[in-house]
Design a protein around this motif. Structure first.
Motif, PDB file in Angstrom:
ATOM      1  N   SER A   8       0.830  -1.211   0.000  1.00 36.38           N
ATOM      2  CA  SER A   8       0.000   0.000   0.000  1.00 36.38           C
ATOM      3  C   SER A   8       0.859   1.252   0.000  1.00 36.38           C
ATOM      4  N   LYS A   9       0.294   2.313  -0.617  1.00 37.82           N
ATOM      5  CA  LYS A   9       0.959   3.621  -0.530  1.00 37.82           C
ATOM      6  C   LYS A   9       0.155   4.560   0.370  1.00 37.82           C
ATOM      7  N   ARG A  12      -2.297   6.401   5.748  1.00 35.94           N
ATOM      8  CA  ARG A  12      -3.081   5.934   6.907  1.00 35.94           C
ATOM      9  C   ARG A  12      -2.797   4.470   7.195  1.00 35.94           C
ATOM     10  N   ARG A  13      -2.770   3.643   6.141  1.00 35.54           N
ATOM     11  CA  ARG A  13      -2.521   2.205   6.363  1.00 35.54           C
ATOM     12  C   ARG A  13      -1.121   1.995   6.931  1.00 35.54           C
ATOM     13  N   GLU A  33      -7.176  -0.453 -10.460  1.00 33.78           N
ATOM     14  CA  GLU A  33      -8.345  -0.626  -9.586  1.00 33.78           C
ATOM     15  C   GLU A  33      -9.631  -0.334 -10.341  1.00 33.78           C
ATOM     16  N   LYS A  52      -4.085  -6.483  -5.273  1.00 37.18           N
ATOM     17  CA  LYS A  52      -2.937  -5.740  -4.732  1.00 37.18           C
ATOM     18  C   LYS A  52      -1.944  -6.708  -4.057  1.00 37.18           C
ATOM     19  N   ASP A  70      -8.469  -2.536   0.407  1.00 42.32           N
ATOM     20  CA  ASP A  70      -9.123  -1.591  -0.509  1.00 42.32           C
ATOM     21  C   ASP A  70     -10.430  -1.112   0.119  1.00 42.32           C
ATOM     22  N   THR A  71     -10.662   0.194   0.022  1.00 40.07           N
ATOM     23  CA  THR A  71     -11.826   0.803   0.680  1.00 40.07           C
ATOM     24  C   THR A  71     -12.731   1.500  -0.330  1.00 40.07           C
ATOM     25  N   LYS A  81     -12.285   6.866  -5.098  1.00 41.45           N
ATOM     26  CA  LYS A  81     -11.715   8.213  -4.951  1.00 41.45           C
ATOM     27  C   LYS A  81     -12.270   9.103  -6.066  1.00 41.45           C
ATOM     28  N   ALA A 148     -11.791   7.585  -0.620  1.00 41.36           N
ATOM     29  CA  ALA A 148     -13.049   7.031  -1.139  1.00 41.36           C
ATOM     30  C   ALA A 148     -14.214   7.845  -0.591  1.00 41.36           C
ATOM     31  N   TYR A 151     -14.214  11.957   1.412  1.00 39.79           N
ATOM     32  CA  TYR A 151     -14.047  12.529   2.757  1.00 39.79           C
ATOM     33  C   TYR A 151     -13.103  11.676   3.595  1.00 39.79           C
ATOM     34  N   ILE A 153     -12.752  10.648   7.571  1.00 38.11           N
ATOM     35  CA  ILE A 153     -13.375  10.710   8.900  1.00 38.11           C
ATOM     36  C   ILE A 153     -12.359  11.153   9.957  1.00 38.11           C
ATOM     37  N   GLN A 154     -11.090  10.893   9.666  1.00 38.44           N
ATOM     38  CA  GLN A 154     -10.022  11.215  10.625  1.00 38.44           C
ATOM     39  C   GLN A 154      -9.573  12.669  10.532  1.00 38.44           C
ATOM     40  N   VAL A 171     -13.137   2.542   8.386  1.00 37.58           N
ATOM     41  CA  VAL A 171     -13.461   3.718   7.558  1.00 37.58           C
ATOM     42  C   VAL A 171     -12.168   4.391   7.096  1.00 37.58           C
TER      43      VAL A 171
END
Ligand SMILES: Cc1cn([C@H]2C[C@H](O)[C@@H](COP(=O)(O)OP(=O)(O)OP(=O)(O)O)O2)c(=O)[nH]c1=O
Length: 192
Positions: A8-9, A12-13, A33, A52, A70-71, A81, A148, A151, A153-154, A171
């Motif tokens: 992943s890039k 957050r992850r 994707e 991925k 993936d989200t 996105k 995605a 927005y 949430i964080q 999320v």
């Protein structure tokens, strides 16, 4: 101890997993994707997470436990996105005052022995009514660009949230509780 490879890039992850595992190796696989509107959100996120992780297992010379995710946001249709300002505006407008679901698919592959697990987590998020003026001011922050549903949430996106039902980290892009359960059960690896 096996290598832990995060395919992943997403900052957050990387941050979420690094909190629990030292020295993770980050490798960003080159995947396409593609989302098919007719697919179910849960199938979509699991399929893309698998692609991925699988691509990383093929392309990365270092072997180990590969984690990918993936989200997507779902309300009548799958939202990834946003491609531009207009799409971001219309996504937030459609989420205003309603409850949507956020799906994150996760895939873990041990590229040394071939063990593979694919799963997903779902969280319900209810939004306040968002005025056009609020949406415009939010989009000016640029926070929506790599997220995605347009927005985060964080971030400032927290101001849109009336209620959340389910895993918060899901999320943000990585369902840590579910990930820990899978790693413990199938990969003999505990986050704590
Ligand atoms: C809804 C929501 C999504 N997101 C993010 C999580 C994901 O990073 C992103 C969705 O895009 P993804 O395609 O899932 O991930 P990515 O392209 O950021 O990273 P990679 O494929 O390299 O792993 O949206 C938030 O950070 N906060 C939120 O509230």
């Amino acid at each position: 101890m096996k290598n832990i490879i995060l395919a992943s890039k997403s900052p957050r992850r990387i941050e979420m997993l690094s909190k629990y595992l030292e020295n993770i190796i980050v490798f960003s696989p080159d995947t396409n994707e593609r989302v098919n509107d007719l697919d179910l959100p849960e199938t979509t996120v699991m399929k893309i997470a698998f692609e991925k992780a699988w691509k990383a297992s093929c392309d990365f010379e270092i072997k180990g436990i590969i984690i990918a995710a993936d989200t997507v946001v779902f309300l009548h249709k799958i939202m990834g996105k946003p491609k531009d300002y207009e799409e971001a505006f219309s996504m937030l407008k459609s989420l205003s005052g309603k409850t949507h679901s956020v799906y994150t698919g996760i895939c873990i592959i041990d590229s040394e022995n071939g063990t593979k697990v694919v799963d997903y987590e779902k969280t319900f998020v209810e939004f306040n009514h968002l005025t056009d003026d609020f949406i415009r001011r939010y989009l000016e922050t640029g926070e929506h660009l790599d997220k995605a549903g347009a927005y985060g949430i964080q971030g400032f996106g927290e101001l849109m949230v009336k209620k959340i039902d389910g895993c918060y980290n899901n999320v943000k892009g990585l369902p840590l509780t579910k990930l820990n359960t899978i790693l413990t059960k199938h990969f003999s690896l505990k986050l704590l």
